[in-house]
Design a protein around this motif. Sequence first.
Motif, short mmCIF file in Angstrom:
data_model
loop_
_atom_site.label_atom_id
_atom_site.label_comp_id
_atom_site.label_asym_id
_atom_site.label_seq_id
_atom_site.Cartn_x
_atom_site.Cartn_y
_atom_site.Cartn_z
N UNK A 11 0.97 -1.25 0.00
CA UNK A 11 -0.11 0.01 -0.06
C UNK A 11 0.79 1.37 -0.10
N UNK A 12 2.05 1.03 0.37
CA UNK A 12 3.11 2.33 0.39
C UNK A 12 3.04 2.87 -1.01
N UNK A 13 2.95 4.28 -0.64
CA UNK A 13 2.92 5.25 -1.90
C UNK A 13 3.93 6.50 -1.90
N UNK A 14 5.15 6.58 -2.25
CA UNK A 14 5.97 5.51 -3.22
C UNK A 14 6.24 4.38 -2.62
N UNK A 15 6.62 3.28 -3.31
CA UNK A 15 7.17 2.05 -2.91
C UNK A 15 8.46 2.47 -2.04
N UNK A 16 8.92 1.52 -1.32
CA UNK A 16 10.22 1.53 -0.75
C UNK A 16 11.13 1.06 -1.74
N UNK A 17 12.51 1.26 -1.62
CA UNK A 17 13.36 0.85 -2.46
C UNK A 17 13.59 -0.68 -2.73
N UNK A 18 13.26 -1.32 -1.38
CA UNK A 18 13.20 -2.62 -1.53
C UNK A 18 12.93 -3.19 -0.26
N UNK A 19 12.40 -4.55 -0.31
CA UNK A 19 12.10 -5.39 0.98
C UNK A 19 12.86 -6.59 0.91
N UNK A 20 13.60 -6.92 1.91
CA UNK A 20 14.54 -7.94 2.08
C UNK A 20 14.11 -8.83 3.17
N UNK A 21 13.44 -10.06 2.91
CA UNK A 21 12.92 -11.05 3.77
C UNK A 21 14.07 -11.94 4.21
N UNK A 22 14.32 -12.07 5.33
CA UNK A 22 15.60 -12.72 5.79
C UNK A 22 15.11 -14.04 6.50
#
Length: 441
Positions: free
Chosen positions: A170-181
């Motif tokens: 839903x974030x606008x603008x989108x974040x740079x990246x999402x890292x799932x560890x």
Amino acid sequence: MDDAIHLSGDAQLDRGGREAIHAAFAHHPEAIALYWDIVVGDQRQARPAWSPTRVQSEPGVTLPLAVRKSWAEFDPSMTPLELEHRLAETGAQVLHLPAVLTHHSQAPSSTVEISSNDPRFEAGPRPGTRRRKPSTKGQASTSIIIPSAGQTQSGSEVSMLDRCLETLALLDPKPKEVIVVVGDEYRGDPPQQPANLPLRILPRGPGTFDFSRAVNCGLLACRGELVLMLNDDIEAETPDWLGRMAAHLDDPTVGVVGAALLYPDRTVQHVGVVFDDARSYHPFRNYKLADTASFGGDVARDTVSVTGACLLARRRDLLAAGGLSLEYPFSYGDIDLCLKMQRLGLRVVVEPAAVLIHHESASRDPSIRPWEWDRFIHRWGDVVDPWYHPAYWRPNDPESISRNADHLHPVDPGGSWPARSATVQSRMHQSQIGFPPRIHP
């Protein structure tokens, strides 16, 4: 007053007030200004230590105050509000005296008119307050790191991670990246990638779940200027919460930003951390967020720590602090990080306008390991929290230690304590082997 000290406004000091101010300044020659507790009507306002962020959010909250006339920025023509603002903007050393020196028929801040000319701010949650406008640039430059074991919440077939990712979309603008560890403990199918959400899966390596190690793996691999560590049991409801947090990092003196985390019933789980007798607590638990207003809980402000369940910082500052300490794989790593940041000269703030739902500890065991408690005590001792007023009532209930922070009312309206700065201090505290506190992460 006299030739050395200027008293803002037309407030009349109670008997002994003049002497108390002079004594505080004499004991703290580095201090530029000082404010104190007040009585409004028949109610004492037990004020926290100085917070530049709260002054910006709630102008007039420290009035009246006393200022040294020798301060290079001092101008006798400044209004009390201009004087307070200038102290906050210049990073001046300001003391708080936990003693009542003046009585008022109404709070001095209630007559303050806030200028609407500052483009950084918009109207706050109540009259006389304001909040920073969201930073879309900061939001777009954020790498989000989510350690996950892939678990589902009881009664649901959808993993908590997938629900978290859906709300991040839903974030606008989108974040740079999402890292799932992820590590060996990960269960279930790989996470679903919502449309237009830049997602990477990063293996943590062998071994049991380790939150600090997982965050550090993501930190070394991420590309964003800002880094948000986030639990996988958190859900967002609006598209601007991350931008509201990121806006505080436009201030170079701020190093860490936390959010307001609510239980699913919309009562408070976290809106900042307090320390007392070497233990950390979440004040306002089970309050409605609006009901924290009389303590400033509904506006952005300095705090000694925020939870790592949702913590934003600059990547360069996290690296300078050494990331999360591997001494704390389950608990205390976030608190340790906040204290390290403050030793680097950076402030920790919480932004209550950034609201998220937290299914607290749904993804891991909330208990504290005794050895982690001992390590924390050995490193930090008894942290003195300047924003936790010494007059607040401590129930000290051995059956529910966490209740100590839930009763923020003065136990002794007439009490007074030495003037205190907003510097976070620690002194060695003997660990209590076999008696680790239970706190909520």
